[in-house]
Design a protein around this motif. Structure first.
Motif, PDB file in Angstrom:
ATOM      1  N   LEU A 147     -67.544  74.132  74.848  1.00  0.00           N
ATOM      2  CA  LEU A 147     -66.911  72.851  74.367  1.00  0.00           C
ATOM      3  C   LEU A 147     -67.993  71.513  74.419  1.00  0.00           C
ATOM      4  O   LEU A 147     -68.613  71.776  75.705  1.00  0.00           O
ATOM      5  CB  LEU A 147     -65.579  72.495  74.897  1.00  0.00           C
ATOM      6  CG  LEU A 147     -64.275  73.373  74.757  1.00  0.00           C
ATOM      7  CD1 LEU A 147     -63.261  73.009  75.761  1.00  0.00           C
ATOM      8  CD2 LEU A 147     -64.058  73.288  73.502  1.00  0.00           C
ATOM      9  N   PRO A 148     -67.932  70.613  73.747  1.00  0.00           N
ATOM     10  CA  PRO A 148     -68.637  69.587  73.759  1.00  0.00           C
ATOM     11  C   PRO A 148     -68.522  68.931  75.238  1.00  0.00           C
ATOM     12  O   PRO A 148     -67.048  68.851  75.329  1.00  0.00           O
ATOM     13  CB  PRO A 148     -68.509  68.641  72.638  1.00  0.00           C
ATOM     14  CG  PRO A 148     -68.196  69.685  71.485  1.00  0.00           C
ATOM     15  CD  PRO A 148     -67.246  70.587  72.215  1.00  0.00           C
ATOM     16  N   VAL A 149     -69.106  68.268  75.732  1.00  0.00           N
ATOM     17  CA  VAL A 149     -68.961  67.503  76.970  1.00  0.00           C
ATOM     18  C   VAL A 149     -67.945  66.459  76.794  1.00  0.00           C
ATOM     19  O   VAL A 149     -66.869  66.402  77.644  1.00  0.00           O
ATOM     20  CB  VAL A 149     -70.226  66.990  77.765  1.00  0.00           C
ATOM     21  CG1 VAL A 149     -69.888  65.971  78.839  1.00  0.00           C
ATOM     22  CG2 VAL A 149     -71.002  67.820  78.209  1.00  0.00           C
ATOM     23  N   PRO A 150     -67.726  65.488  75.755  1.00  0.00           N
ATOM     24  CA  PRO A 150     -66.816  64.546  75.809  1.00  0.00           C
ATOM     25  C   PRO A 150     -65.418  65.286  75.556  1.00  0.00           C
ATOM     26  O   PRO A 150     -64.409  64.936  75.934  1.00  0.00           O
ATOM     27  CB  PRO A 150     -67.261  64.020  74.353  1.00  0.00           C
ATOM     28  CG  PRO A 150     -68.747  63.975  74.376  1.00  0.00           C
ATOM     29  CD  PRO A 150     -68.787  65.201  74.697  1.00  0.00           C
ATOM     30  N   VAL A 151     -65.157  66.468  74.806  1.00  0.00           N
ATOM     31  CA  VAL A 151     -64.128  66.983  74.750  1.00  0.00           C
ATOM     32  C   VAL A 151     -63.344  67.562  76.170  1.00  0.00           C
ATOM     33  O   VAL A 151     -62.391  67.643  76.360  1.00  0.00           O
ATOM     34  CB  VAL A 151     -64.285  68.216  73.885  1.00  0.00           C
ATOM     35  CG1 VAL A 151     -62.926  69.104  73.677  1.00  0.00           C
ATOM     36  CG2 VAL A 151     -64.532  67.801  72.374  1.00  0.00           C
ATOM     37  N   VAL A 152     -64.274  68.239  77.018  1.00  0.00           N
ATOM     38  CA  VAL A 152     -64.164  68.599  78.219  1.00  0.00           C
ATOM     39  C   VAL A 152     -63.427  67.518  78.893  1.00  0.00           C
ATOM     40  O   VAL A 152     -62.445  67.492  79.635  1.00  0.00           O
ATOM     41  CB  VAL A 152     -65.224  69.308  78.806  1.00  0.00           C
ATOM     42  CG1 VAL A 152     -64.880  69.560  80.392  1.00  0.00           C
ATOM     43  CG2 VAL A 152     -65.652  70.430  78.002  1.00  0.00           C
ATOM     44  N   VAL A 153     -64.270  66.252  78.955  1.00  0.00           N
ATOM     45  CA  VAL A 153     -63.890  65.176  79.712  1.00  0.00           C
ATOM     46  C   VAL A 153     -62.375  64.627  79.175  1.00  0.00           C
ATOM     47  O   VAL A 153     -61.397  64.193  80.119  1.00  0.00           O
ATOM     48  CB  VAL A 153     -64.937  64.143  79.625  1.00  0.00           C
ATOM     49  CG1 VAL A 153     -64.617  62.850  80.494  1.00  0.00           C
ATOM     50  CG2 VAL A 153     -66.201  64.450  80.367  1.00  0.00           C
ATOM     51  N   THR A 154     -62.367  64.503  77.932  1.00  0.00           N
ATOM     52  CA  THR A 154     -60.959  64.085  77.435  1.00  0.00           C
ATOM     53  C   THR A 154     -59.612  65.203  77.995  1.00  0.00           C
ATOM     54  O   THR A 154     -58.795  64.402  78.436  1.00  0.00           O
ATOM     55  CB  THR A 154     -61.044  64.359  75.770  1.00  0.00           C
ATOM     56  OG1 THR A 154     -62.131  63.371  75.435  1.00  0.00           O
ATOM     57  CG2 THR A 154     -59.942  63.957  74.987  1.00  0.00           C
ATOM     58  N   ILE A 155     -60.025  66.443  77.877  1.00  0.00           N
ATOM     59  CA  ILE A 155     -58.903  67.222  78.109  1.00  0.00           C
ATOM     60  C   ILE A 155     -58.638  66.893  79.903  1.00  0.00           C
ATOM     61  O   ILE A 155     -57.522  66.875  80.430  1.00  0.00           O
ATOM     62  CB  ILE A 155     -58.984  68.462  77.881  1.00  0.00           C
ATOM     63  CG1 ILE A 155     -59.449  68.946  76.485  1.00  0.00           C
ATOM     64  CG2 ILE A 155     -58.214  69.423  78.458  1.00  0.00           C
ATOM     65  CD1 ILE A 155     -59.915  70.238  76.043  1.00  0.00           C
TER      66      ILE A 155
END
Length: 218
Positions: free
Chosen positions: A80-88
Motif C-alpha cells: 500500500l502507498p504510505v499515505p494510505v497506510v497512515v490514513t488507516i
C-alpha cells in the motif's frame, strides 16, 4: 507523544525503503525495546518480574496484539502507498474510543468527537495516490479489476481489521493493575523479539527483501 508517533512511522518507512523483511523490522524493534527498557529499569530500580498472574495474563494478551500489529503494519507498507497506510492507522483513536465504550462504558464528549473527526478528515485530505485513481478509472472504463488492485484492497482490509484489534490492545492496558510503563514496554520488546524470531524458520530468506546479517543468524 507526537514526536514519538512520528518517529515510529518514519522508522517503518525507512525499513520499507531499505526492503527489510517485516520479521527483521519486528526483531530490531523488539531488541531495541528490551535493551532500552531494561537499562532504564536498572537505573530506576524497577522490578521487571511478573508476580501477578492477572497482570501477566493481560500483558501477554495486550503485547501479543501489539506484536501482530507491528508485523502487519510493516507488511502492508510493501503493498500500500504510505499515505494510505497512515490514513488507516489514523483510525486507531476512533477504534479505541469504540472499545473503551464497549468495555468500560467510557463516552467521549462532543469536543473530543469533533477533534477526532477533524484529525481523520485532515489525513484523508492530504492522501493522494495517482496509481489507485488510475486503477479505479480502469475498472470503470473496462470493467476489469487489476490483480495489483486486488492485492491492495486485501492489504487495506487486513490492516483495518488489525488496527481495530490493535485498539482493543490499547484499551486492555487498563486491565493491567499497578504496573510500570517500562515493564509494559519490556514485555512488548520480548514478544516482538521472540515472536518474530520464532517465525523465521517458516519464512526463510524470502526473495525481494534485504536480510541483514544480525549476529550471524542468517
Amino acid at each position: 507523544m507526537a514526536c514519538g508517533t512520528s518517529l515510529i512511522t518514519l522508522g517503518f518507512v525507512l525499513a520499507n525503503e531499505r526492503q527489510f523483511h517485516p520479521l527483521t523490522t519486528g526483531i530490531v524493534r523488539g531488541f531495541t525495546a528490551v535493551v532500552m527498557s531494561y537499562a532504564v529499569a536498572r537505573y530506576r530500580n524497577i522490578d521487571l518480574s511478573f508476580p501477578s498472574a492477572h497482570n501477566f495474563r493481560w500483558q501477554i494478551i495486550r503485547n501479543s496484539i501489539m506484536t501482530l500489529q507491528g508485523l502487519v503494519y510493516a507488511w502492508t507498507l510493501f503493498h500500500l502507498p504510505v499515505p494510505v497506510v497512515v490514513t488507516i492507522y489514523s483510525a486507531t483513536p476512533i477504534f479505541t474510543a469504540i472499545w473503551d465504550y464497549w468495555i468500560f462504558g467510557v463516552r467521549i464528549n462532543d469536543i473530543q468527537r469533533r477533534w477526532l473527526a477533524i484529525a481523520f478528515i485532515g489525513v484523508l485530505l492530504v492522501t493522494e495516490d495517482n496509481t489507485l485513481i488510475s486503477d479505479i478509472q480502469q475498472i470503470v472504463r473496462h470493467q476489469f479489476i487489476p490483480s495489483r488492485l486486488l492485492i491492495t484492497f486485501f492489504a487495506a482490509i487486513i490492516l483495518t481489521i488489525t488496527q481495530f484489534i490493535h485498539a482493543f490492545g490499547i484499551v486492555s492496558t487498563k486491565h493491567i493493575r499497578d504496573n510500570d510503563s517500562f515493564k509494559v514496554c519490556y514485555m512488548v520488546g520480548l514478544l516482538l523479539l521472540l515472536g518474530n524470531a520464532a517465525l523465521i524458520p517458516f519464512v526463510g530468506k524470502a526473495e525481494g527483501y534485504y536480510w541483514p546479517d544480525l549476529l550471524g543468524l542468517w
